[in-house]
Design a protein around this motif. Sequence first.
Motif, short mmCIF file in Angstrom:
data_model
loop_
_atom_site.label_atom_id
_atom_site.label_comp_id
_atom_site.label_asym_id
_atom_site.label_seq_id
_atom_site.Cartn_x
_atom_site.Cartn_y
_atom_site.Cartn_z
N HIS A 129 5.33 -5.70 12.71
CA HIS A 129 4.21 -6.30 13.66
C HIS A 129 3.10 -6.56 12.71
O HIS A 129 3.37 -6.52 11.52
N SER A 130 2.08 -6.77 13.28
CA SER A 130 1.16 -7.55 12.37
C SER A 130 0.54 -6.69 11.33
O SER A 130 0.10 -7.03 10.19
N LEU A 131 0.26 -5.41 11.83
CA LEU A 131 -0.21 -4.64 10.77
C LEU A 131 0.82 -4.43 9.32
O LEU A 131 0.31 -4.13 8.35
N LEU A 132 1.98 -4.15 9.73
CA LEU A 132 3.06 -4.07 8.84
C LEU A 132 3.14 -5.41 7.87
O LEU A 132 3.64 -5.28 6.89
N ILE A 133 3.03 -6.53 8.51
CA ILE A 133 2.78 -8.01 7.69
C ILE A 133 1.91 -7.85 6.70
O ILE A 133 2.42 -8.15 5.45
N ASN A 134 0.86 -7.11 6.92
CA ASN A 134 -0.12 -6.80 5.66
C ASN A 134 0.30 -6.31 4.68
O ASN A 134 -0.18 -6.50 3.38
N LYS A 135 1.21 -4.98 4.87
CA LYS A 135 1.48 -4.26 4.05
C LYS A 135 2.68 -5.11 3.17
O LYS A 135 2.91 -4.86 1.96
N LEU A 150 -6.12 -0.51 12.79
CA LEU A 150 -6.40 -1.39 11.95
C LEU A 150 -7.30 -0.85 10.79
O LEU A 150 -7.10 -1.00 9.56
N PHE A 151 -8.15 -0.01 11.37
CA PHE A 151 -8.97 1.01 10.46
C PHE A 151 -8.16 1.65 9.59
O PHE A 151 -8.43 1.65 8.21
N ASN A 152 -7.24 2.29 9.96
CA ASN A 152 -6.27 3.26 9.00
C ASN A 152 -5.33 2.11 8.00
O ASN A 152 -5.35 2.52 6.59
N ALA A 153 -4.92 0.85 8.53
CA ALA A 153 -3.89 0.23 7.56
C ALA A 153 -4.93 -0.48 6.50
O ALA A 153 -4.56 -0.33 5.39
N LEU A 154 -6.25 -0.72 6.91
CA LEU A 154 -7.01 -1.47 5.84
C LEU A 154 -7.48 -0.63 4.80
O LEU A 154 -7.66 -0.77 3.67
N LEU A 188 -6.51 -8.89 8.66
CA LEU A 188 -5.32 -8.22 8.22
C LEU A 188 -5.25 -8.11 6.55
O LEU A 188 -4.42 -7.34 6.20
N ASP A 189 -6.23 -8.62 6.09
CA ASP A 189 -6.10 -8.49 4.70
C ASP A 189 -7.40 -7.97 4.23
O ASP A 189 -8.47 -8.55 4.25
N PRO A 190 -7.41 -6.80 3.55
CA PRO A 190 -8.69 -5.91 3.23
C PRO A 190 -9.46 -6.84 2.29
O PRO A 190 -10.73 -6.57 2.28
N GLU A 191 -9.06 -7.31 1.23
CA GLU A 191 -9.78 -8.14 0.66
C GLU A 191 -10.58 -8.85 0.97
O GLU A 191 -11.60 -9.24 0.78
N ARG A 192 -9.77 -10.07 1.83
CA ARG A 192 -10.39 -11.04 2.35
C ARG A 192 -11.31 -10.44 3.48
O ARG A 192 -12.34 -11.40 3.78
N PHE A 193 -11.20 -9.47 4.18
CA PHE A 193 -11.93 -8.98 5.20
C PHE A 193 -13.49 -8.42 4.63
O PHE A 193 -14.46 -8.84 4.94
N GLN A 245 -5.26 0.57 2.43
CA GLN A 245 -5.31 -0.42 1.30
C GLN A 245 -6.49 -0.47 0.17
O GLN A 245 -6.49 -0.80 -0.87
N ASP A 246 -7.39 -0.28 0.78
CA ASP A 246 -8.82 -0.64 0.10
C ASP A 246 -9.82 0.24 0.77
O ASP A 246 -10.46 -0.05 1.98
#
Length: 579
Positions: free
Chosen positions: A516-522, A216-220, A193-198, A223-224
Amino acid sequence: RANQLARVLIENGVKPADMVALSFERSLAMVEGMLAILKAGAVYVPIDPSYPQDRVEHMLNDVCAPLLLTSQTLLSQYEFLQNQPDCKLLGIESILTKSQSKPDMNLGIRTQAGSEALAYVIFTSGSTGKPKGVCVPQIAVSRLVLNTDYVDLKPGHRMGHASNVSFDAATFEIWGALLNGGTLIGLDKDITLDPERFANAIKTKRISIQFVTTALFNALTKQDAKVFSQLDYCLFGGEACDPNQVASILQPQFKPKHLLHVYGPTENTTFSSWYEISEVQPGSTTIPIGKPIANSTLYILDEHLRPVPIGVPGEIYVGGLGLANGYINREQLTSEVFIPNPFEPQKRIYKTGDLGRILEDGSVEILGRIDDQVKIRGYRIELGEIETAINLLPGIADSSVVVRILDDGTKQLVAYCQKEDMSIVLEVAELKSRLRQNLPPYMVPSAFVLLNRLPITPNGKVDKRALPEPSQSDFVTTEYVDGRNETENQLIEIWKDVLELDRVGIYDDFFDLGGHSLLINKVAARIKQKLNIELPLRTLFEVPTIAALGEIISAMQIPSADVRIEEEWDDEEFEEGSL
């Protein structure tokens, strides 16, 4: 260890063709359990640890599971099985300890069914109100990952494993690696859920192939854009995608070597078709799903099962070696959607319910659905199953569930409920709590709009266009308390922005408000940007109120007393053994 575990399973009564349930978070033990079940000649039935007891009991009864295999940490969650003699409960860690004296060579069990024997039964949402089990044979798994054409699976490749085992993308990840001499790299949810760590995990763990859901593709990538740039193959799919978002990562510094849009229902074993994206035409409204993968078929047919001309909409039917056997204990439903292939009557095809059309280059484009099935964050959901569960709640006469799309493109379930009696008072929190006892978290609506009567069309159906937008009170909220300091006020603004709400109190639960999980990342990204604090995503999951989160952040902003003392003592010298 899998061979030793398989011998223990057999000693506990597991026989060839038995359907053995397993429930794990992503782990080595999970893979050992899957291998052991297959080595014993049995069939694995993955169960998401987040499923409520009623749903788990339905699944276990449906497959007549003689045993549920889980981790030691999840044992207490399934204690209700101790009163059910028909299904044993085993913790894998204790079994592996006891099994170390067992022979560790292969068992050599061969079922009479051969490659037609089942590999797994995986449950999906059902329109009748109960989940339905899809029976997938071993040959279907082989077809997905062996001698295929959409991705180069070979010894030495390193597959990222980010999917829940009860989601059929895990089939591609696990068996794509293990059946080709590759390496399976387990990824923690916090990382995915974290683009930098992913991106860092992809680089440091040398991951070469990765599947993610479209959401998840869109969300990440928003951000990066370079999060997947180090991959040989990045595959995404599961729901409609945004062409503009895809186009944004096609620049050389952002793009993986191969970017694939994949499509397929669970009934045809994970992927049915693929499309490699090299460019996105300006003005495009969607990305094609391409052509069938090897050893598969895909047709676009009219209501009389005749092929439609290029450009004309029709229903998508899929088949080939990836086709499931049908639904367990659902013969009528199986016969309705697994039908004889009109072009090869001795074979079958699956009626997907998806509308599509053939483009000039022969690729297929998705146009929508012909029923109430939706995809949210990769999960396939029958709205009818949610409506059935809601209609069983006390005080509810009827309901309609719709998908609301927020400004950032994320999707949210909203339930519109007609009360049995206009005078009764129904609490949104109570409705949501009761629903969680029957449905997994991703199927529980974010908002409940309580109406005296649902709007009806002249044809007697719910007029979804006349349903009102949910208000603040339609989400679960506590008594409103405003921010008490600058940190809480900043968090309130972040939550209001991310959740698209007008008001948020410091004791409101993030997930009850529709998070939800994807918004947590935001949220984590905004906190880092505004407060210069980097919080582990796990903290945001475990601390879902601003009041509690504010305390943690405030403590992180205050220098530790130990650090100050250490600085004061820095120039002092002490004899060994002194205070």
